[in-house]
Design a protein around this motif. Structure first.
Motif, PDB file in Angstrom:
ATOM      1  N   SER A 104       8.833 -20.578   2.779  1.00 39.69           N
ATOM      2  CA  SER A 104       7.745 -20.483   1.456  1.00 39.69           C
ATOM      3  C   SER A 104       6.949 -19.280   1.851  1.00 39.69           C
ATOM      4  O   SER A 104       6.907 -19.807   3.364  1.00 39.69           O
ATOM      5  N   VAL A 105       6.478 -19.068   0.915  1.00 38.96           N
ATOM      6  CA  VAL A 105       5.015 -17.793   1.061  1.00 38.96           C
ATOM      7  C   VAL A 105       4.150 -18.361   0.106  1.00 38.96           C
ATOM      8  O   VAL A 105       3.891 -18.260  -1.221  1.00 38.96           O
ATOM      9  N   TYR A 106       2.854 -17.702   0.783  1.00 40.86           N
ATOM     10  CA  TYR A 106       1.807 -16.904  -0.227  1.00 40.86           C
ATOM     11  C   TYR A 106       1.300 -15.144   0.079  1.00 40.86           C
ATOM     12  O   TYR A 106       2.179 -15.030   0.827  1.00 40.86           O
ATOM     13  N   VAL A 107       1.436 -14.897  -1.295  1.00 42.80           N
ATOM     14  CA  VAL A 107       0.726 -13.169  -0.749  1.00 42.80           C
ATOM     15  C   VAL A 107      -0.566 -12.832  -0.521  1.00 42.80           C
ATOM     16  O   VAL A 107      -1.504 -13.876  -1.397  1.00 42.80           O
ATOM     17  N   ALA A 108      -0.694 -12.796  -0.022  1.00 43.21           N
ATOM     18  CA  ALA A 108      -2.043 -12.561   1.178  1.00 43.21           C
ATOM     19  C   ALA A 108      -3.021 -11.498   0.846  1.00 43.21           C
ATOM     20  O   ALA A 108      -3.298 -11.831   0.462  1.00 43.21           O
ATOM     21  N   SER A 109      -1.658 -10.798   0.947  1.00 38.66           N
ATOM     22  CA  SER A 109      -2.489  -9.116   0.054  1.00 38.66           C
ATOM     23  C   SER A 109      -1.767  -8.066  -0.367  1.00 38.66           C
ATOM     24  O   SER A 109      -0.512  -8.671  -0.432  1.00 38.66           O
ATOM     25  N   TYR A 110      -2.055  -7.477  -1.938  1.00 38.05           N
ATOM     26  CA  TYR A 110      -0.877  -6.885  -2.452  1.00 38.05           C
ATOM     27  C   TYR A 110      -1.762  -4.882  -2.655  1.00 38.05           C
ATOM     28  O   TYR A 110      -2.865  -5.416  -2.946  1.00 38.05           O
ATOM     29  N   THR A 111      -1.353  -4.087  -2.179  1.00 39.65           N
ATOM     30  CA  THR A 111      -2.560  -3.292  -2.437  1.00 39.65           C
ATOM     31  C   THR A 111      -1.741  -2.272  -2.918  1.00 39.65           C
ATOM     32  O   THR A 111      -0.304  -1.935  -3.300  1.00 39.65           O
ATOM     33  N   VAL A 112      -1.316  -1.462  -4.109  1.00 40.76           N
ATOM     34  CA  VAL A 112      -0.734   0.092  -4.683  1.00 40.76           C
ATOM     35  C   VAL A 112      -1.303   1.803  -4.456  1.00 40.76           C
ATOM     36  O   VAL A 112      -3.042   1.387  -4.168  1.00 40.76           O
ATOM     37  N   ASN A 113      -0.864   1.689  -4.044  1.00 43.98           N
ATOM     38  CA  ASN A 113      -1.626   3.520  -3.546  1.00 43.98           C
ATOM     39  C   ASN A 113      -0.987   4.525  -4.179  1.00 43.98           C
ATOM     40  O   ASN A 113       0.020   4.216  -4.483  1.00 43.98           O
ATOM     41  N   SER A 114      -2.060   5.352  -4.539  1.00 46.60           N
ATOM     42  CA  SER A 114      -1.460   6.463  -5.894  1.00 46.60           C
ATOM     43  C   SER A 114      -1.887   7.854  -5.222  1.00 46.60           C
ATOM     44  O   SER A 114      -2.555   7.497  -4.715  1.00 46.60           O
ATOM     45  N   THR A 115      -0.277   8.362  -5.073  1.00 45.74           N
ATOM     46  CA  THR A 115      -1.112  10.093  -4.784  1.00 45.74           C
ATOM     47  C   THR A 115      -0.259  10.951  -5.108  1.00 45.74           C
ATOM     48  O   THR A 115       0.195  10.765  -5.916  1.00 45.74           O
ATOM     49  N   VAL A 116      -1.306  12.136  -5.760  1.00 50.07           N
ATOM     50  CA  VAL A 116      -1.045  13.277  -6.393  1.00 50.07           C
ATOM     51  C   VAL A 116       0.470  13.938  -5.779  1.00 50.07           C
ATOM     52  O   VAL A 116       1.332  13.980  -6.678  1.00 50.07           O
ATOM     53  N   SER A 117       1.038  14.060  -4.240  1.00 48.09           N
ATOM     54  CA  SER A 117       2.071  14.733  -3.889  1.00 48.09           C
ATOM     55  C   SER A 117       2.942  13.705  -4.062  1.00 48.09           C
ATOM     56  O   SER A 117       4.026  14.308  -3.240  1.00 48.09           O
TER      57      SER A 117
END
Length: 137
Positions: A104-117
């Motif tokens: 079992s887990v909890y979501v500790a962190s969630y990140t979305v990254n977007s770059t032009v290239s």
């Protein structure tokens, strides 16, 4: 000695309805450390430190891959709700006789990254809680 390509790995994570969802198509990197706390038990008069194993696990799984609304919805919703999620990880795939880790887990962190290239990507850390079951499919 048999070797496996990472492309065969399988990862399942439960959703809000507590159904396991195959997230393998949405991930291209998954790290799953399994550790045991090492408790120092050295005494006066010894010349070297001594240890015994303590509590198991308590690690964080890391996963990342290309952004998709499916994974975004599942991870962000679980994090905001503080939901406890079940998981199954098969580093060699989900076929008979391959290793199977579950817990079992909890979501500790969630990140979305977007770059032009580059592609839009996500990354997440999943906090393992409780015991991890190591076996086979």
């Amino acid at each position: 000695m048999a070797f496996k390509a990472g492309t065969t790995s399988a990862f399942f994570l439960s959703n809000a309805a507590n159904s396991l969802i195959n997230l393998s198509p949405f991930a291209d990197n998954l790290g799953f450390p399994q550790s045991a706390a090492q408790l120092e038990v050295s005494a006066f008069g010894t010349a070297a430190k001594a240890f015994i194993p303590g509590l198991l696990n308590g690690d964080q799984m890391t996963m990342s891959g290309p952004y998709d609304v499916t994974i975004h919805t599942q991870l962000s919703t679980a994090q905001q709700a503080g939901s406890l999620l079940g998981f199954i990880f098969g580093p060699g795939g989900s076929v008979a006789a391959q290793a199977r880790m579950a817990g079992s887990v909890y979501v500790a962190s969630y990140t979305v990254n977007s770059t032009v290239s580059g592609r839009v990507e996500y990354s997440a850390s999943l906090q393992v809680t409780g015991a991890v079951s190591n076996g086979t499919f």
